[in-house]
Scaffold this motif. Structure first.
Motif, PDB file in Angstrom:
ATOM      1  N   GLN A  28       0.806  -1.226   0.000  1.00 28.06           N
ATOM      2  CA  GLN A  28       0.000   0.000   0.000  1.00 28.06           C
ATOM      3  C   GLN A  28       0.842   1.281   0.000  1.00 28.06           C
ATOM      4  O   GLN A  28       0.506   2.227  -0.710  1.00 28.06           O
ATOM      5  CB  GLN A  28      -0.975   0.005   1.160  1.00 28.06           C
ATOM      6  N   SER A  35      -3.268   6.885   0.380  1.00 25.31           N
ATOM      7  CA  SER A  35      -3.401   7.175   1.816  1.00 25.31           C
ATOM      8  C   SER A  35      -3.670   8.657   2.048  1.00 25.31           C
ATOM      9  O   SER A  35      -4.374   9.023   2.981  1.00 25.31           O
ATOM     10  CB  SER A  35      -2.160   6.719   2.585  1.00 25.31           C
ATOM     11  N   GLN A  38      -7.584   9.442   1.638  1.00 24.21           N
ATOM     12  CA  GLN A  38      -8.480   8.881   2.650  1.00 24.21           C
ATOM     13  C   GLN A  38      -9.832   8.487   2.056  1.00 24.21           C
ATOM     14  O   GLN A  38     -10.890   8.909   2.522  1.00 24.21           O
ATOM     15  CB  GLN A  38      -8.647   9.851   3.811  1.00 24.21           C
TER      16      GLN A  38
END
Length: 156
Positions: A28, A35, A38
């Motif tokens: 990831q 990230s 979100q």
């Protein structure tokens, strides 16, 4: 051939899921924009589907994910707000919505393409091609078995 108990199958199933979760966890960070944004898992799935199949329709996304078109549409509101996707009316068929990548969506696609290339180069290329082909064959068999098992009696 030795008979395997259901507990042995369960152990293999759970260990396989655990391995896939760990692979996702390790990889990831290679797509940093994910990230930062979100996104919900649904929104992330929509974006990945669109990046892989940029001509996919809302109906096809709905079918692939297994949720309603209205749920897809709701999830897309944030994707539009974040400039990941742009929805517009198809001028040839005014009942159809077309989607294109926004500026952040283009950046996500660039990072995702680089991510896929690095996974292939850094990891897949270290494995024997025959082993990868065998894993692919087994996954297709599992997919087919599950699909047959989940079809309604009317579909069979």
């Amino acid at each position: 051939m030795k008979y395997m108990s259901l507990d042995e199958y369960k152990k293999i199933f759970l260990e396989s899921i655990y391995s896939l979760e760990n692979i996702a966890k390790y990889l990831q960070p290679k797509v940093p924009i994910l990230s930062e944004l979100q996104l919900t898992s649904r929104q992330e799935t929509i974006m990945i589907l669109f990046i892989r199949h940029n001509d996919i329709t809302l109906g096809e996304i709905s079918e692939r994910i297994g949720i309603s078109k209205s749920a897809i549409s709701q999830a897309m509101n944030k994707l539009e707000k974040e400039d990941l996707l742009i929805r517009s009316i198809n001028e040839q068929n005014r009942r159809e919505i077309t989607m294109t990548l926004g500026e952040k969506g283009k950046e996500l696609k660039r990072q995702y393409d680089a991510f896929e290339a690095s996974i292939i180069e850094d990891y897949f290329s270290q494995l024997k091609l025959a082993d990868l082909q065998h894993v692919q064959q087994v996954l297709r068999q599992l997919e087919s078995t599950i699909k047959k098992g989940e079809e309604s009696p009317d579909d069979k």
